[in-house]
Write a protein that holds these residues in place. Structure first.
Motif, PDB file in Angstrom:
ATOM      1  N   GLY A  40       0.783  -1.231   0.000  1.00 44.73           N
ATOM      2  CA  GLY A  40       0.000   0.000   0.000  1.00 44.73           C
ATOM      3  C   GLY A  40       0.814   1.279   0.000  1.00 44.73           C
ATOM      4  N   GLU A  41       2.132   1.151   0.006  1.00 42.64           N
ATOM      5  CA  GLU A  41       3.020   2.322  -0.024  1.00 42.64           C
ATOM      6  C   GLU A  41       3.679   2.408  -1.399  1.00 42.64           C
ATOM      7  OE1 GLU A  41       3.734   4.604   2.488  1.00 42.64           O
ATOM      8  OE2 GLU A  41       2.204   3.663   3.735  1.00 42.64           O
ATOM      9  N   GLN A  42       3.939   3.622  -1.841  1.00 39.85           N
ATOM     10  CA  GLN A  42       4.542   3.835  -3.151  1.00 39.85           C
ATOM     11  C   GLN A  42       6.028   4.136  -2.994  1.00 39.85           C
ATOM     12  OE1 GLN A  42       2.457   3.299  -5.683  1.00 39.85           O
ATOM     13  NE2 GLN A  42       4.220   3.360  -7.025  1.00 39.85           N
ATOM     14  N   TYR A  43       6.860   3.373  -3.736  1.00 35.88           N
ATOM     15  CA  TYR A  43       8.311   3.522  -3.625  1.00 35.88           C
ATOM     16  C   TYR A  43       8.959   3.986  -4.926  1.00 35.88           C
ATOM     17  CZ  TYR A  43       7.893   1.447   0.930  1.00 35.88           C
ATOM     18  OH  TYR A  43       7.560   1.220   2.238  1.00 35.88           O
ATOM     19  N   GLY A  44       8.179   4.454  -5.847  1.00 34.94           N
ATOM     20  CA  GLY A  44       8.718   4.975  -7.090  1.00 34.94           C
ATOM     21  C   GLY A  44       7.597   5.405  -8.011  1.00 34.94           C
ATOM     22  N   LEU A  45       7.933   6.233  -8.978  1.00 40.86           N
ATOM     23  CA  LEU A  45       6.972   6.681  -9.982  1.00 40.86           C
ATOM     24  C   LEU A  45       7.510   6.307 -11.355  1.00 40.86           C
ATOM     25  CD1 LEU A  45       6.236  10.266  -8.610  1.00 40.86           C
ATOM     26  CD2 LEU A  45       4.823   8.227  -8.353  1.00 40.86           C
ATOM     27  N   PRO A  46       6.632   5.948 -12.279  1.00 38.20           N
ATOM     28  CA  PRO A  46       7.111   5.602 -13.622  1.00 38.20           C
ATOM     29  C   PRO A  46       7.681   6.835 -14.328  1.00 38.20           C
ATOM     30  CG  PRO A  46       4.717   5.669 -13.575  1.00 38.20           C
ATOM     31  CD  PRO A  46       5.184   5.866 -12.160  1.00 38.20           C
ATOM     32  N   SER A  47       8.760   6.609 -15.069  1.00 37.40           N
ATOM     33  CA  SER A  47       9.337   7.711 -15.835  1.00 37.40           C
ATOM     34  C   SER A  47       8.722   7.794 -17.230  1.00 37.40           C
ATOM     35  CB  SER A  47      10.854   7.546 -15.945  1.00 37.40           C
ATOM     36  OG  SER A  47      11.167   6.320 -16.572  1.00 37.40           O
ATOM     37  N   GLU A  48       8.092   6.705 -17.662  1.00 39.47           N
ATOM     38  CA  GLU A  48       7.397   6.704 -18.946  1.00 39.47           C
ATOM     39  C   GLU A  48       6.349   5.602 -18.939  1.00 39.47           C
ATOM     40  OE1 GLU A  48      10.048   4.267 -21.982  1.00 39.47           O
ATOM     41  OE2 GLU A  48      11.159   5.931 -21.092  1.00 39.47           O
ATOM     42  N   VAL A  49       5.347   5.767 -19.777  1.00 38.26           N
ATOM     43  CA  VAL A  49       4.250   4.810 -19.874  1.00 38.26           C
ATOM     44  C   VAL A  49       3.918   4.627 -21.345  1.00 38.26           C
ATOM     45  CG1 VAL A  49       1.837   4.370 -19.263  1.00 38.26           C
ATOM     46  CG2 VAL A  49       3.308   5.527 -17.636  1.00 38.26           C
ATOM     47  N   ASN A  50       3.673   3.412 -21.760  1.00 32.49           N
ATOM     48  CA  ASN A  50       3.244   3.144 -23.132  1.00 32.49           C
ATOM     49  C   ASN A  50       1.730   3.146 -23.215  1.00 32.49           C
ATOM     50  OD1 ASN A  50       5.753   2.812 -24.319  1.00 32.49           O
ATOM     51  ND2 ASN A  50       5.859   0.667 -23.761  1.00 32.49           N
ATOM     52  N   ALA A  51       1.221   3.698 -24.272  1.00 33.55           N
ATOM     53  CA  ALA A  51      -0.215   3.663 -24.530  1.00 33.55           C
ATOM     54  C   ALA A  51      -0.410   3.274 -25.991  1.00 33.55           C
ATOM     55  CB  ALA A  51      -0.841   5.024 -24.264  1.00 33.55           C
ATOM     56  N   ASN A  52      -1.370   2.436 -26.235  1.00 29.29           N
ATOM     57  CA  ASN A  52      -1.672   1.998 -27.597  1.00 29.29           C
ATOM     58  C   ASN A  52      -2.986   2.611 -28.042  1.00 29.29           C
ATOM     59  OD1 ASN A  52       0.569   0.202 -27.797  1.00 29.29           O
ATOM     60  ND2 ASN A  52      -0.507  -1.177 -26.433  1.00 29.29           N
ATOM     61  N   GLY A  53      -3.085   2.821 -29.322  1.00 25.92           N
ATOM     62  CA  GLY A  53      -4.320   3.372 -29.846  1.00 25.92           C
ATOM     63  C   GLY A  53      -4.425   3.131 -31.341  1.00 25.92           C
ATOM     64  N   PHE A  54      -5.477   3.617 -31.925  1.00 29.50           N
ATOM     65  CA  PHE A  54      -5.725   3.465 -33.351  1.00 29.50           C
ATOM     66  C   PHE A  54      -5.943   4.836 -33.972  1.00 29.50           C
ATOM     67  CE2 PHE A  54      -7.279  -0.617 -31.784  1.00 29.50           C
ATOM     68  CZ  PHE A  54      -6.745  -1.497 -32.705  1.00 29.50           C
ATOM     69  N   VAL A  55      -5.471   4.968 -35.178  1.00 29.68           N
ATOM     70  CA  VAL A  55      -5.856   6.092 -36.020  1.00 29.68           C
ATOM     71  C   VAL A  55      -6.807   5.484 -37.043  1.00 29.68           C
ATOM     72  CG1 VAL A  55      -5.094   7.827 -37.670  1.00 29.68           C
ATOM     73  CG2 VAL A  55      -3.675   7.262 -35.673  1.00 29.68           C
ATOM     74  N   VAL A  56      -8.026   5.977 -37.067  1.00 29.92           N
ATOM     75  CA  VAL A  56      -9.074   5.339 -37.868  1.00 29.92           C
ATOM     76  C   VAL A  56      -9.647   6.321 -38.881  1.00 29.92           C
ATOM     77  CG1 VAL A  56     -11.365   4.285 -37.737  1.00 29.92           C
ATOM     78  CG2 VAL A  56      -9.703   3.834 -35.945  1.00 29.92           C
ATOM     79  N   ASN A  57      -9.824   5.831 -40.099  1.00 26.30           N
ATOM     80  CA  ASN A  57     -10.568   6.590 -41.098  1.00 26.30           C
ATOM     81  C   ASN A  57     -12.012   6.105 -40.982  1.00 26.30           C
ATOM     82  OD1 ASN A  57     -11.811   7.657 -43.331  1.00 26.30           O
ATOM     83  ND2 ASN A  57     -10.033   7.347 -44.669  1.00 26.30           N
ATOM     84  N   TRP A  58     -12.789   6.807 -40.192  1.00 25.92           N
ATOM     85  CA  TRP A  58     -14.153   6.380 -39.895  1.00 25.92           C
ATOM     86  C   TRP A  58     -15.014   6.353 -41.162  1.00 25.92           C
ATOM     87  CZ3 TRP A  58     -15.984   3.352 -36.613  1.00 25.92           C
ATOM     88  CH2 TRP A  58     -17.330   3.293 -36.316  1.00 25.92           C
ATOM     89  N   ASN A  59     -14.656   7.139 -42.160  1.00 28.13           N
ATOM     90  CA  ASN A  59     -15.412   7.128 -43.425  1.00 28.13           C
ATOM     91  C   ASN A  59     -15.349   5.753 -44.088  1.00 28.13           C
ATOM     92  OD1 ASN A  59     -16.259   9.794 -43.267  1.00 28.13           O
ATOM     93  ND2 ASN A  59     -14.374  10.540 -44.216  1.00 28.13           N
ATOM     94  N   VAL A  60     -14.220   5.057 -43.957  1.00 33.63           N
ATOM     95  CA  VAL A  60     -14.094   3.713 -44.531  1.00 33.63           C
ATOM     96  C   VAL A  60     -15.071   2.760 -43.840  1.00 33.63           C
ATOM     97  CG1 VAL A  60     -12.543   1.727 -44.781  1.00 33.63           C
ATOM     98  CG2 VAL A  60     -11.718   4.041 -45.276  1.00 33.63           C
ATOM     99  N   PHE A  61     -15.160   2.838 -42.523  1.00 39.55           N
ATOM    100  CA  PHE A  61     -16.114   1.993 -41.789  1.00 39.55           C
ATOM    101  C   PHE A  61     -17.536   2.276 -42.256  1.00 39.55           C
ATOM    102  CE2 PHE A  61     -12.502   1.275 -39.176  1.00 39.55           C
ATOM    103  CZ  PHE A  61     -12.755   0.160 -38.383  1.00 39.55           C
TER     104      PHE A  61
END
Length: 102
Positions: A40-61
């Motif tokens: 329950g105690e914090q001993y460090g903080l992340p220096s970077e985080v990865n995030a994934n996502g999509f770039v979508v051409n919604w017109n195609v859908f």
């Protein structure tokens, strides 16, 4: 190694890391704290985080008749197949990820 020396060494090791505070409090401001938490105690903080996502051409859908974003992997794959079937000149998914052996 004497018992007294072992105890002193153990005490110094315990004091080597200092808690930054309670994880539940720090989660209000920071994300991705899980791998630096202990009891329950914090001993460090992340220096970077990865995030994934999509770039979508919604017109195609929309042109393929798809009007809602898929909520499961199976729906997503089916939508890609639908796009390819209805719009054969379109590449429904492009990725730069290399899959070795395929």
């Amino acid at each position: 190694m004497s018992l007294r020396f072992q105890q002193q060494l153990h005490q110094k090791t315990i004091n080597f890391f200092s808690s930054l505070g309670k994880t539940k409090d720090l989660e209000k401001k920071y994300t991705s704290l899980q791998d630096r938490t202990y009891k329950g105690e914090q001993y460090g903080l992340p220096s970077e985080v990865n995030a994934n996502g999509f770039v979508v051409n919604w017109n195609v859908f929309k042109k393929a008749g798809i009007d809602k974003w898929p909520t499961t992997t199976d729906e997503f794959i089916q939508d890609l197949k639908t796009i390819k079937a209805k719009l054969p000149d379109v590449t429904p998914l492009y990725t730069t990820m290399l899959v070795v052996g395929h």
